[in-house]
Design an enzyme around this catalytic site. Structure first.
Site, PDB file in Angstrom:
ATOM      1  N   ARG A  24       0.847  -1.194   0.000  1.00 25.25           N
ATOM      2  CA  ARG A  24       0.000   0.000   0.000  1.00 25.25           C
ATOM      3  C   ARG A  24       0.887   1.250   0.000  1.00 25.25           C
ATOM      4  NH1 ARG A  24      -5.230   0.270   1.708  1.00 25.25           N
ATOM      5  NH2 ARG A  24      -5.379  -1.542   0.379  1.00 25.25           N
ATOM      6  N   ARG A  87      -1.227   7.995  10.338  1.00 22.11           N
ATOM      7  CA  ARG A  87      -1.572   6.628   9.945  1.00 22.11           C
ATOM      8  C   ARG A  87      -2.748   6.694   8.990  1.00 22.11           C
ATOM      9  NH1 ARG A  87      -3.197   1.526  10.179  1.00 22.11           N
ATOM     10  NH2 ARG A  87      -5.155   1.031  11.198  1.00 22.11           N
ATOM     11  N   SER A 203     -13.578  -0.491   6.056  1.00 21.46           N
ATOM     12  CA  SER A 203     -13.433  -1.537   5.033  1.00 21.46           C
ATOM     13  C   SER A 203     -14.374  -2.708   5.275  1.00 21.46           C
ATOM     14  CB  SER A 203     -12.002  -2.053   4.984  1.00 21.46           C
ATOM     15  OG  SER A 203     -11.652  -2.621   6.231  1.00 21.46           O
ATOM     16  N   ASP A 204     -14.894  -2.807   6.506  1.00 20.52           N
ATOM     17  CA  ASP A 204     -15.889  -3.849   6.757  1.00 20.52           C
ATOM     18  C   ASP A 204     -16.834  -3.421   7.877  1.00 20.52           C
ATOM     19  OD1 ASP A 204     -12.945  -4.761   7.441  1.00 20.52           O
ATOM     20  OD2 ASP A 204     -14.175  -5.403   9.131  1.00 20.52           O
TER      21      ASP A 204
HETATM   22  N1  HPA Z   1     -10.445  -5.739  13.218  1.00 21.23           N
HETATM   23  C1  HPA Z   1      -9.273  -5.151  13.438  1.00 21.23           C
HETATM   24  N2  HPA Z   1      -8.674  -4.368  12.557  1.00 21.23           N
HETATM   25  C2  HPA Z   1      -9.291  -4.159  11.375  1.00 21.23           C
HETATM   26  C3  HPA Z   1     -10.524  -4.738  11.089  1.00 21.23           C
HETATM   27  C4  HPA Z   1     -11.129  -5.565  12.073  1.00 21.23           C
HETATM   28  O1  HPA Z   1     -12.217  -6.108  11.881  1.00 21.23           O
HETATM   29  N3  HPA Z   1     -10.883  -4.344   9.833  1.00 21.23           N
HETATM   30  C5  HPA Z   1      -9.889  -3.549   9.380  1.00 21.23           C
HETATM   31  N4  HPA Z   1      -8.927  -3.425  10.311  1.00 21.23           N
END
Ligand code: HPA
Length: 235
Positions: A24, A87, A203-204
């Site tokens: 990245r 960061r 991202s999730d």
């Molecule tokens: N947990 C910890 N760090 C992360 C997560 C997660 O679900 N997704 C992106 N970074």
């Protein structure tokens, strides 16, 4: 050179953008900076220095977790005279109030980590961003009409856990999302009196298991990087 970074002292700029992943870092250098020079590849933790609109910027990887970012950020602040680290990472949302691609400017990071205590005798379960960079990011976002979220996050030492759901420290302190590095970065900056901020892209979404595709990740990175880079231009 320091123990984990082989760059010559003047090869790293006073401002460093720090993703977790070395590739990245390479992507950011290739796509956002000009006159790029690779200045470190020890352990494949690539660091690059280049120019953004005539401002020298370095970008390099933190690795994953507090111990790893603790090492890289400490050496950059302490041995390379770095003044400011941002960061630029991803996070999992604990709440469905957040959506994929949302950008968070971290006001404070809660953690069960003992990093700050054992490294510096800093007590407590949370640490704030350090210096003026957090506010500068908010000001840049406002100027550009960019919607960002400001708030508390959880810096966890754990990615895989037996019990699903939001851990108690995050529940109790309204942490909207989880990542694994900001607490150690903020501890180092506080102890060494430097600047530190964390920008995170969601991202999730943990409760629904929604995830970004890898194509989505590139676009998401673009908005966050532009916010970080435009901010440091006047910094
Ligand atoms: N947990 C910890 N760090 C992360 C997560 C997660 O679900 N997704 C992106 N970074």
């Amino acid at each position: 050179m320091s123990i984990h970074i082989s760059a010559a002292k003047g090869d790293i700029a006073p401002i460093v953008l720090m993703p977790g992943d070395p590739l990245r870092a390479k992507y950011i250098a290739d796509n956002f900076l000009t006159d790029v020079k690779l200045v470190n590849s020890v352990r494949n933790a690539f660091y690059f220095t280049g120019q953004y609109k005539n401002k020298a910027i370095s970008v390099g990887a933190s690795g994953m977790g507090c111990p790893s970012i603790g090492i890289y950020s400490y050496e950059l602040y302490n041995e390379y005279d770095v003044e400011c680290i941002i960061r630029v990472g991803t996070c999992g949302a604990y709440t469905t109030d957040l959506r994929l691609f949302d950008i968070i400017n971290v006001e404070r990071a809660f953690s069960e980590s003992t990093y700050a205590l054992h490294a510096f005798g800093i007590e407590g379960d949370h640490l704030y961003h350090e210096g003026k960079i957090y506010k500068a990011i908010n000001d840049t976002a406002a100027k550009k009409g960019m919607h960002i979220i400001k708030g508390a996050i959880h810096s966890s030492d754990i990615f895989y856990r037996a019990k699903p759901g939001t851990p108690p420290i995050a529940e109790k302190n309204n942490c909207v999302a989880v990542e694994m590095e900001s607490f150690a970065l903020f501890a180092n900056a506080k102890y060494l009196q430097k600047s530190a901020a964390t920008l995170l892209t969601v991202s999730d979404i943990i409760p629904t298991h929604e995830q970004m595709s890898s194509a989505d990740r590139e676009k998401a990175l673009k908005d966050m990087m532009e916010l970080a880079l435009e901010t440091v231009l006047d910094f």
